[in-house]
Design an enzyme around this catalytic site. Sequence first.
Site, PDB file in Angstrom:
ATOM      1  N   ASP A  32     -17.528 -46.129  -4.966  1.00 45.04           N
ATOM      2  CA  ASP A  32     -17.396 -47.279  -4.076  1.00 45.04           C
ATOM      3  C   ASP A  32     -16.809 -46.708  -2.795  1.00 45.04           C
ATOM      4  O   ASP A  32     -15.620 -46.390  -2.737  1.00 45.04           O
ATOM      5  CB  ASP A  32     -16.475 -48.356  -4.658  1.00 45.04           C
ATOM      6  N   HIS A  33     -17.638 -46.545  -1.782  1.00 46.72           N
ATOM      7  CA  HIS A  33     -17.196 -45.763  -0.615  1.00 46.72           C
ATOM      8  C   HIS A  33     -16.018 -46.407   0.108  1.00 46.72           C
ATOM      9  O   HIS A  33     -15.305 -45.731   0.857  1.00 46.72           O
ATOM     10  CB  HIS A  33     -18.355 -45.529   0.356  1.00 46.72           C
TER      11      HIS A  33
ATOM     12  N   HIS B  96     -16.964 -53.992  -3.466  1.00 49.88           N
ATOM     13  CA  HIS B  96     -16.002 -53.761  -2.386  1.00 49.88           C
ATOM     14  C   HIS B  96     -14.850 -54.769  -2.395  1.00 49.88           C
ATOM     15  O   HIS B  96     -13.667 -54.391  -2.343  1.00 49.88           O
ATOM     16  CB  HIS B  96     -16.708 -53.825  -1.036  1.00 49.88           C
TER      17      HIS B  96
END
Length: 485
Positions: free
Chosen positions: A175-176, A238
Amino acid sequence: MSAQPATLFVIFGATGDLAQRMLLPSLYGLQSENLLPDAMRILGSGRTELDDSGFRAFVREALETFIPAAELNETHVTALLARVHYQPADVSNADSMAALCQVITDLRHGDVVYHLSTAPRFFAPITAALGTHNLSGPGTRVMLEKPIGTSLDTAREINDGVAQHFAEDRIYRVDHYLGKEGVQNLLALRFGNALFEPLWNARYIEQVQITIAETVGVEGRGDYYDSSGAIRDMLQNHLLQLLCLTAMEAPSAFEPTAVRNEKIKVLSSLRPITAHDVNVETARGQYTAGELEDQTVPGYDEELGRDSDTETFVAVRAMVDNWRWRGVPFYLRTGKRMPERETKIFIQFKAVPHSIFGSKAISEPNALIIRLQPEERIELELLNKTPGLDRHGIRFAKVSLDFDAQEEFKALRRRPAYERLYLDAIEGNGTLFVRRDETETSWAWVDGILAGWEQAELHPSPYPAGSWGPTSATHLVARNGHEWN
């Protein structure tokens, strides 16, 4: 056995858009600061037919396109290209995958990291091919790009497929957002400063809002987005990860197991939202034509080219039912075609129990605003006495103590998220990656909302592009005595 720095980094989907915009520039960033192991080789793979020299030309073009010219150094570019190899492969073709695996075997001289920057449906077949050719055992790690499925069932199916060949501690779900500098600073703010942690609970906090707003529409991702929507594309991963970092207890140490254990406790404490309460606990919208940044933009259906019932905006009142947060609403919202691009966490503290300054004094609660993008800054909103003789009573003005990370650390380069994530994967540190139980617990909660929408026949409400979403989002917070920050 502890992980050793990888000496081979394999990117599946190496000619895709994400690779050009983020992955290859991040590898260059690590190369430019001598953070890649000396012996490490980089192997790109995709369906595009290229040889080593063709892929090196592709990498160079990506770097020149997506990295500012002032940051490019020919010495570092040449050094990175010297590490680069390419082998085309089609996951549906056994001979093609066998040829790729042979190249991996020939290049391997130590630990390997595989980054599966592909559609999730390819995760299990790719890892199966690696397992068949004895390339998935100890000393290997696999990064899985989001989304991990579209529901709890599909997530389990993907996780089960990958788990047949890779142990859980060697699976790094990306999950960047967890690699962003501002997100890292959220942990530093909470657990590195004695000022905030004693107040970080239901006794002192009135509400929390987490917003991820985008000005863009679906652009070239229409088909993917229409099968996903805002709740699957943004909220399930996110937004819930930001919720976890905001609400979790202090881990015993900043290491993978301890951090993940505290995050899963938050996800497990989320109050289910069902068909009985989706109308009051959620808002669902879809943008129509409107004005944005002085331009007329089309509606979602027009961009997509067909009528759709997919939401481009979602807002949820999430309740974390534990001792720390009992009764505190966490308002989560995300949408496309919003007036501004921003990601922020707004924490409103409770008002003082009694004002000694009389009814004429303006008294507003304190608030902490943590901005993550496009700028990284922290604002603490306080009340300050308005200058004057106060003959008719003291009056207050709201002022901000403002910390601008870009200004404070302007001498230091701002690292993109994938630089940090890539370096951690290369070194075998899984702290900033998502564990299986986190993924599946978040999907279970989101599936409840999706099922509730279907049962209650809650369709997206229209909102004009350039606005902050449908009126139902305003009602969502207003019925609880709040308003969006």
